[in-house]
Design a protein around this motif. Structure first.
Motif, short mmCIF file in Angstrom:
data_model
loop_
_atom_site.label_atom_id
_atom_site.label_comp_id
_atom_site.label_asym_id
_atom_site.label_seq_id
_atom_site.Cartn_x
_atom_site.Cartn_y
_atom_site.Cartn_z
N MET A 8 71.51 77.42 20.85
CA MET A 8 70.49 76.96 21.78
C MET A 8 70.32 77.91 22.73
N ILE A 9 71.29 78.63 23.20
CA ILE A 9 71.29 79.45 24.12
C ILE A 9 70.10 80.30 23.88
N ALA A 10 70.09 80.92 22.88
CA ALA A 10 69.11 82.15 22.16
C ALA A 10 68.05 81.33 21.40
N PRO A 11 67.16 80.42 21.99
CA PRO A 11 66.35 79.63 20.94
C PRO A 11 65.23 80.59 20.32
N HIS A 12 64.90 82.01 21.00
CA HIS A 12 63.90 82.59 20.44
C HIS A 12 64.27 83.24 19.00
N SER A 13 65.59 83.13 18.78
CA SER A 13 66.15 83.67 17.65
C SER A 13 65.84 82.66 16.25
N MET A 14 65.64 81.67 16.81
CA MET A 14 65.22 80.38 15.58
C MET A 14 63.91 80.27 14.81
N GLY A 15 63.33 81.37 15.07
CA GLY A 15 62.12 81.49 14.31
C GLY A 15 61.16 80.28 14.70
N TRP A 16 60.50 79.59 13.80
CA TRP A 16 59.46 78.67 13.87
C TRP A 16 60.08 77.46 14.08
N MET A 17 61.56 77.29 14.45
CA MET A 17 61.96 76.13 15.04
C MET A 17 61.81 76.23 16.37
N TYR A 18 61.50 77.26 17.15
CA TYR A 18 61.16 77.40 18.65
C TYR A 18 59.71 77.85 18.82
N HIS A 19 58.67 77.30 19.20
CA HIS A 19 57.42 77.75 19.61
C HIS A 19 57.57 78.40 20.82
N ARG A 20 57.90 79.56 20.71
CA ARG A 20 58.18 80.48 21.93
C ARG A 20 56.89 80.92 22.70
N ALA A 21 55.88 81.14 21.88
CA ALA A 21 54.39 81.25 22.88
C ALA A 21 54.15 80.25 23.58
N LEU A 22 54.09 78.96 22.90
CA LEU A 22 53.81 77.84 23.58
C LEU A 22 54.75 77.66 24.91
N MET A 23 55.97 77.86 24.81
CA MET A 23 57.01 77.52 25.90
C MET A 23 56.71 78.44 26.94
N GLU A 24 56.39 79.90 26.64
CA GLU A 24 56.43 80.91 27.54
C GLU A 24 54.96 80.57 28.31
N LYS A 25 53.76 80.07 27.67
CA LYS A 25 52.60 80.03 28.19
C LYS A 25 52.57 78.91 29.13
N HIS A 26 53.32 77.63 28.69
CA HIS A 26 53.26 76.27 29.44
C HIS A 26 54.88 75.88 29.95
N ARG A 27 55.22 76.84 30.52
CA ARG A 27 56.73 76.69 31.02
C ARG A 27 56.58 75.64 32.27
N GLU A 28 55.54 75.36 32.91
CA GLU A 28 55.47 74.65 34.02
C GLU A 28 55.16 73.38 33.45
N LYS A 29 54.64 73.09 32.29
CA LYS A 29 54.34 71.96 31.49
C LYS A 29 55.82 71.33 31.11
N ALA A 30 56.62 72.09 30.61
CA ALA A 30 57.83 71.84 29.97
C ALA A 30 58.59 71.23 31.15
N GLU A 31 58.64 72.01 32.22
CA GLU A 31 59.60 71.57 33.30
C GLU A 31 58.89 70.07 33.60
N ALA A 32 57.59 69.92 33.66
CA ALA A 32 57.19 68.67 34.12
C ALA A 32 57.65 67.59 33.19
N LEU A 33 57.65 67.95 31.85
CA LEU A 33 57.93 66.88 30.79
C LEU A 33 59.32 66.70 30.99
N LEU A 34 60.54 67.69 31.35
CA LEU A 34 61.74 67.39 31.59
C LEU A 34 61.96 66.52 32.68
N ALA A 35 61.28 66.85 33.81
CA ALA A 35 61.24 66.09 35.05
C ALA A 35 60.80 64.39 34.92
N GLY A 36 60.02 64.43 34.18
CA GLY A 36 59.49 63.09 33.67
C GLY A 36 60.24 62.07 32.95
#
Length: 411
Positions: A102-130
């Motif tokens: 979990m601490i290194a999710p980028h090593s998990m391959g397709w199980m972690y959508h790295r490009a999506l999370m890097e591009k939309h980190r603010e949306k991810a933070e908003a989702l967590l806040a919600g």
């Protein structure tokens, strides 16, 4: 060093998995948790032509039980969901063994959508806040806004984001509703966790290797990494080192070119396997995602069973059927059943029944198989069984006749 015949090695593997015999008493909720602990990982799959895989795997070991018990254990925090062999239910006490992933999710391959999370980190933070403010969410709470239809692997952006946050350990699955995941903050699902308790990576690698060997019963070193999907390069060398340290036992298995390894917890079962008194008696149907067969190479080497799941194969190219269930009979994999549970009609349809080449269709074997099919059908709530076809062809009529006899009645 103890030497095992291949049938003895099979018996030990089955005993380790709880597949040598059914419990004598009726299953209880605690037995579900114990079965998950024994396997170490209970793989999740959503295909439902028969019972979804995790529930079927438990039935295979426990007999009649209440599937809701697994759901309750998840909601109670006794098990959690994360990536192990694949997406799995795991004992909650094993959470520290997966935290490094979990601490290194980028090593998990397709199980972690790295490009999506890097591009939309603010949306991810908003989702967590919600979620923090409004409580848990489901994927269905978010409608598609991209004009596409949902299908296999065609997740909407919010679903990919939710799954990535699970992979990163920021969200967990709090419970399931109609098998739909309910996502909540890790600190609410697992409030007692503190990363200060995180064991060193080398310790987790060692612990997972020991658990894999224990679950497998007896194994070659090359099979260990697949069980919990650990690093093949790192894990390949671990069994020998663990045996040198006295943490594992070395054995010889007839026909193997390298040593086998057994966990000390199975020392008594190993002795019985070696002297021929460990005799599997269970006949049952397995999920395609059962730990006994999820490593296709291991299933071939241990049981001579060449198995492939064909639900992802175009229908004209299928050899055995859409979702075939291996048939385990008294220590051997003797065939496979292409089955479908028609729950509203109360019918368990055996679309095709294939026996392995060389299997002698004795009256005793056919009676065992008929009883296993009848037990599986009854547990599904589909007591009527219809056998459509078989290979060899005469087996269908013989099984059908047995299913109508008192001898096939579930025990």
């Amino acid at each position: 060093m103890i030497t095992l015949s291949l049938p003895a090695a099979r018996a030990l593997a089955l005993a380790a998995q709880g597949l040598d015999r059914r419990p004598r008493r009726r299953a209880r909720k605690a037995d579900v948790l114990e079965a998950v602990r024994r396997m170490g990982a209970l793989q999740i799959d959503t295909i439902s032509v028969v019972a979804r895989s995790p529930y079927l795997v438990l039935w295979t070991r426990l007999g009649d039980y209440e599937p809701r018990w697994l759901d309750e254990l998840l909601a109670e925090g006794a098990v959690f969901e994360y990536w192990s062999h694949a997406a799995c239910f795991l004992p909650t006490e094993d959470y520290p063994l997966y935290r490094h992933r979990m601490i290194a999710p980028h090593s998990m391959g397709w199980m972690y959508h790295r490009a999506l999370m890097e591009k939309h980190r603010e949306k991810a933070e908003a989702l967590l806040a919600g979620i923090r403010e409004n409580g848990p969410v489901r994927s269905v709470d978010f409608g598609r806004r991209d004009g596409q239809r949902s299908g296999w692997w065609e997740w909407k952006p919010e679903k990919r984001m939710l799954e990535s946050l699970v992979t990163a350990g920021e969200l967990m699955i709090a419970r399931r509703e109609g098998f739909q995941r309910v996502y909540d903050l890790r600190e609410r699902v697992l409030p007692g966790w503190d990363d200060a308790r995180l064991p060193p990576r080398e310790e987790t690698e060692r612990a997972l290797a020991l658990r894999a060997v224990r679950a497998l019963g007896v194994t070659q070193a090359g099979w260990v990494a697949d069980y919990f999907r650990t690093s093949r390069k790192t894990t390949r060398a671990l069994p020998a080192r663990l045996a040198d340290d006295g943490a594992l036992l070395r054995v010889e298995v007839e026909g193997w070119a390298e040593p086998g390894y057994v966990h000390p917890d199975h020392a008594e079962a190993l002795r019985r396997a070696a002297d021929g008194t460990l005799k599997p008696v269970l006949t049952t149907l397995l999920s395609p995602f059962d730990p006994l067969v999820w490593d296709r190479q291991r299933a071939l080497a241990m049981f001579g069973f060449d198995y492939r799941l064909e639900c992802y194969t175009p229908a004209p190219k299928r050899r055995y059927g859409y979702f075939t269930l291996p048939i385990l009979r008294r220590g051997a994999l003797v065939g496979r059943v292409d089955a479908k549970a028609h729950r509203k009609a109360g019918t368990f349809e055996v679309r095709a029944l294939h026996f392995e080449p060389g299997v002698r269709l004795s009256d005793a074997l056919l009676a065992d198989v008929a009883r296993a099919i009848a037990e599986c059908a009854r547990w599904h709530g589909t007591p009527r069984v219809a056998v459509r076809a078989s290979d060899p062809p005469q087996a269908a009529s013989r099984i059908s006749a047995l299913l109508e006899s008192p001898e096939a009645a579930p025990v």
